[in-house]
Design an enzyme around this catalytic site. Structure first.
Site, PDB file in Angstrom:
ATOM      1  N   ASP A 268     -77.639  40.120 138.756  1.00 27.56           N
ATOM      2  CA  ASP A 268     -77.978  41.521 138.543  1.00 27.56           C
ATOM      3  C   ASP A 268     -79.122  41.655 137.534  1.00 27.56           C
ATOM      4  O   ASP A 268     -79.181  40.919 136.545  1.00 27.56           O
ATOM      5  CB  ASP A 268     -76.724  42.219 137.978  1.00 27.56           C
ATOM      6  CG  ASP A 268     -76.849  43.723 137.899  1.00 27.56           C
ATOM      7  OD1 ASP A 268     -77.077  44.353 138.941  1.00 27.56           O
ATOM      8  OD2 ASP A 268     -76.719  44.269 136.777  1.00 27.56           O
ATOM      9  N   GLU A 299     -81.752  40.316 141.451  1.00 26.17           N
ATOM     10  CA  GLU A 299     -82.031  41.708 141.821  1.00 26.17           C
ATOM     11  C   GLU A 299     -83.067  42.276 140.868  1.00 26.17           C
ATOM     12  O   GLU A 299     -82.834  42.325 139.659  1.00 26.17           O
ATOM     13  CB  GLU A 299     -80.743  42.541 141.749  1.00 26.17           C
ATOM     14  CG  GLU A 299     -80.959  44.013 142.053  1.00 26.17           C
ATOM     15  CD  GLU A 299     -80.779  44.957 140.874  1.00 26.17           C
ATOM     16  OE1 GLU A 299     -80.931  46.158 141.067  1.00 26.17           O
ATOM     17  OE2 GLU A 299     -80.489  44.485 139.750  1.00 26.17           O
ATOM     18  N   ASP A 372     -76.925  50.933 145.857  1.00 23.60           N
ATOM     19  CA  ASP A 372     -77.767  51.665 144.907  1.00 23.60           C
ATOM     20  C   ASP A 372     -78.675  52.683 145.581  1.00 23.60           C
ATOM     21  O   ASP A 372     -79.389  53.417 144.895  1.00 23.60           O
ATOM     22  CB  ASP A 372     -78.639  50.679 144.108  1.00 23.60           C
ATOM     23  CG  ASP A 372     -77.813  49.849 143.133  1.00 23.60           C
ATOM     24  OD1 ASP A 372     -76.779  50.343 142.657  1.00 23.60           O
ATOM     25  OD2 ASP A 372     -78.221  48.703 142.865  1.00 23.60           O
TER      26      ASP A 372
END
Ligand code: NOJ
Ligand code: NOJ
Ligand code: CA
Length: 737
Positions: A268, A299, A372
């Site tokens: 992340d 990410e 998201d």
């Protein structure tokens, strides 16, 4: 071997019979008794790579699951003692737990395996805050950790986790764990960033004597490196990875997941951690590969494309840190084109650009949507459009990710369908939807035809609606045609392909055209007879070549290794007897050898980028293509380098480090090879966290690379620094005029 493959090699008179057969046989699961056909017949039912190959996810299809929202397999953990009040049995409060868990996902493995999926990315399973954030929100999504060494009690236990991994592996499915190492939880509410290790309290944001956290406030500028890396992402308590306690806490937690046999990590917020281009995240690669080859994908949220100021860093991260990156630029184009009506040319242009920029675009995952962003169907209610976007995602260069529920047409359009309305409860597990069948067939094709996993990308025919592109790996070819117009069919003339001459049936068997699919007639020169691609039609034609005589490398991984690590070489035509693998000029020791996959031990050679080559024994001319791999000088230590009194710089000028090791750019002086840019929040002092080889002495200098590419070198002799053998460190210098 599927019926339409047979068709292209048999005399035309047989075709009507085969067409009849085709109606009852699923192209995704071919017959097993046809290997007596011509020499062009592919090896039957042989998967491209051995199952659960941790170095190579390129042939895979990844399914993304938000654990709390997938399936409740164990109602007894829904409102666990010690953590009460975060559960909403009515599933109306979108920011509380709804009951999904590890046991539920485990029960649904057959449903997921039936779709051809070979990897599952699960939301962060670690224990999240026990208190409501802002009095309203629970950490049901997993990104508000309090203890990285515990499984969240709403999701189950380590025993449940082990049962999931075992069930997935038994079905040939890998498990990717989402790991959010950037932060603990909100610093200003709930548990105020509190962090625990196996239940033992460690620190809190506002009472932090051992400096677990950075205390710089919230990040305000995602385009500024220092602001992104050393400030809080939103209000999330920003972990100080340069602190050896934090470094070992985070890496230790990843080791625990590896010891529970996970296959990979989704990292992340990599743009928010120190040194995405060569610092802490590069040292993390040691951990990721410490228990054998594993895959990791970072990410970098919302990265738009080449015009994004962070694009260069992101490319460098993907090419040099050992980790892949989620292909957000391709996502934006897929979304613009298939959900929002833009021309297909936008997608072709980004894919062509990325193929040029990334060392291995085939390693970077593609997706149509995620937790998201709004679900595709919220943006465009057309199932045809969804199928078109999915078909492209599953065949474009890169590893496809399917967000859970896409195959059930799941969406909730409240407030534009973004977070949290994109995280709805999985509604049904119907294995007969068109989307489920589409994923299943293209997942099967990824396994049998290496063009999708390893091949090149070439646009073959395009207008604003029609996108015809080809993937090719040596003699393996897949041609994909998609017309996104809901109103207009097109006559396709002048189409060229590298498919061998012959007739091909649609691999999707008419799934997205009606009937039995569009037949393709290819002449000897690769000229395709004119065809009509009706409105909203999608067709796929493919040729899977027979096992080649000359070996072909499609993948070498992990992307970054050290001497002594295992390196996996995947491809075709390796033969059944062990022969030679050369890394640079050194022969590597082979530890296993099969027709499609070789494992070697990285030899004791100096860190550098090397050419890997497979050579068969005997006759000359039997060496493969070369494939590049990055090798470091051993275990890596994160060290923060600081230099004071740097001469004045103009806007766009930056200080870098360059030195005598691959980790320090081997004395190179370009912005993509020297280490940096460094950061100057206290100009004229600049600093950067760098990944350097443990226990080794490195020599280096600081340089300024001006905006025009010209270089100003430090004077004097080289600096030297002996890197500690463990932990983290820092070292400071004064610029030598
Ligand atoms: C990106 C994740 O995908 C998102 O859901 C999360 O809120 C942030 N990172 C912070 O962890
Ligand atoms: C950092 C910026 O990225 C760079 O362009 C600029 O030259 C220096 N800060 C100036 O202080
Ligand atoms: Ca439950």
């Amino acid at each position: 071997m599927s019926s339409q493959q047979i068709r292209s090699f048999l005399p035309r008179i047989v075709v009507p019979i085969l067409l009849l057969l085709a109606i009852v046989s699923d192209p995704a699961s071919g017959p097993a008794n046809a290997n007596t056909l011509s020499q062009s017949t592919p090896v039957l039912n042989e998967k491209l790579t051995p199952a659960l190959n941790g170095a190579d996810f390129k042939p895979d299809v990844i399914y993304q699951v938000v654990l709390d929202r997938f399936f409740d397999g164990d109602p007894s953990n829904n409102d666990p003692p010690g953590d009460k009040g975060l559960f909403d049995p009515t599933k109306t409060n979108w920011k509380k737990y709804w009951g999904g868990d590890l046991a539920g996902l485990t029960q649904k493995i057959p449903y997921i395996a039936g779709m051809g999926v070979t990897a599952i990315w699960i939301s962060p399973p670690v224990e999240n805050v026990h208190k409501l954030v802002n009095g309203t929100d629970a950490g049901y999504h997993g990104y508000w950790a309090r203890d990285f060494y515990h499984i969240d009690p709403h999701l189950g236990t380590w025993a449940d986790f082990d049962r999931l991994v075992a069930a997935a592996h038994a079905s040939g499915i890998k498990i990717i764990v989402d790991f959010a190492a950037n932060h603990s939880n909100p610093n200003d509410t709930g548990e105020f960033g509190s962090i625990y290790k196996n239940g033992v309290y460690q620190s809190t944001y506002n009472n932090d004597p051992n400096n677990w956290f950075h205390h710089n406030g919230s990040s305000t500028n995602p385009n500024d490196q220092y602001n992104s890396e050393y400030f809080n992402l939103f209000d999330l308590a920003d972990l100080a990875q340069e602190n050896p306690i934090v470094d070992s806490y985070l890496k230790g937690a990843m080791q625990v997941f590896l010891s529970h046999h996970v296959d990979g990590f989704r990292l992340d917020a990599v743009g928010n951690m120190p040194g995405p281009t060569g610092g802490w995240l590069r040292t993390l690669n040691d951990t990721i590969t410490s228990q054998g080859p594993h895959y990791a994908v970072g990410e970098w949220g919302g990265l738009t494309g080449p015009n994004d100021p962070r694009y260069g860093f992101a490319v460098r991260f993907a090419n040099q840190s050992g980790n892949a990156i989620l292909n957000y630029p391709a996502y934006f184009a897929l979304d613009d084109v298939y959900a929002q009506g833009h021309s297909v040319k936008e997608l072709d242009s980004i894919l062509s650009q990325e193929e040029h920029d990334f060392t291995s675009l085939n390693d970077q995952p593609n997706f149509l949507d995620n937790h998201d962003v709004s679900r595709f169907l919220t943006l465009n209610h057309s199932k045809d459009a969804l199928h078109e976007g999915l078909a492209v995602t599953l065949t474009a260069p890169g590893i496809p990710i399917v967000y859970y529920g896409t195959e059930q047409y799941l969406h909730n359009d409240t407030n534009g369908g973004g977070d949290p309305y994109n995280r709805l409860m999985m509604s049904s597990f119907d294995t007969t939807t068109t989307a489920y069948t589409l994923i299943k067939r293209l997942a099967a094709l990824r396994q049998i035809n290496p063009a999708l996993a390893y091949g090149t990308y070439q646009q073959r025919w395009i207008n604003n609606d029609v996108f015809i592109f080809e993937r090719q790996f040596y003699n393996d070819v897949v041609l994909i045609a998609v017309n996104k117009s809901a109103t207009t069919g097109y006559n396709i003339t002048g189409l060229k392909t590298n498919l061998p001459g012959g007739n091909y049936n649609d691999y999707l068997h008419g799934l997205l055209t009606g009937g039995t699919g569009i037949a393709l007639n290819v002449g000897r020169s690769g000229a395709v007879s004119p065809l009509t691609l009706g409105k909203n039609q999608v067709a796929v034609w493919q040729h899977t070549a027979s096992e080649p005589v000359i070996p072909e490398i499609g993948s070498v991984g992990p992307e970054l290794t050290h001497p002594g690590d295992q390196l996996v070489i995947d491809g075709r035509g390796f033969g059944s007897t062990s022969a030679t693998v050369e890394i640079g000029r050194t022969k590597a020791t082979v530890t296993s050898w099969t027709q499609h996959s070789i494992t070697v031990t990285v030899p004791q050679i100096a860190g550098a980028q090397y050419d890997v080559k497979v050579c068969l024994a005997g006759a000359r001319g039997t060496c493969s293509n070369i494939y590049k791999t990055n090798i470091d000088n051993g275990k890596q230590i994160p060290v923060t380098f600081t230099v004071h009194k740097v001469p004045p710089t103009a806007p766009g000028d930056n200080a870098f480090i360059t030195g005598g090791a691959s980790e320090l750019g081997n004395w190179s002086t370009t912005t993509t090879t020297a280490i940096g840019p460094m950061m100057d929040p206290n100009n004229p002092t600049w600093f950067l966290m760098v990944s350097v080889p443990a226990c080794k002495t490195v020599s280096f200098k600081f340089i300024i690379i001006h905006v025009d590419g010209s270089v100003k070198w430090e004077g004097g002799s080289n600096h030297t620094y002996t890197v500690p053998c463990s932990g983290t460190s820092s070292t400071s210098y004064v610029w030598q005029p």
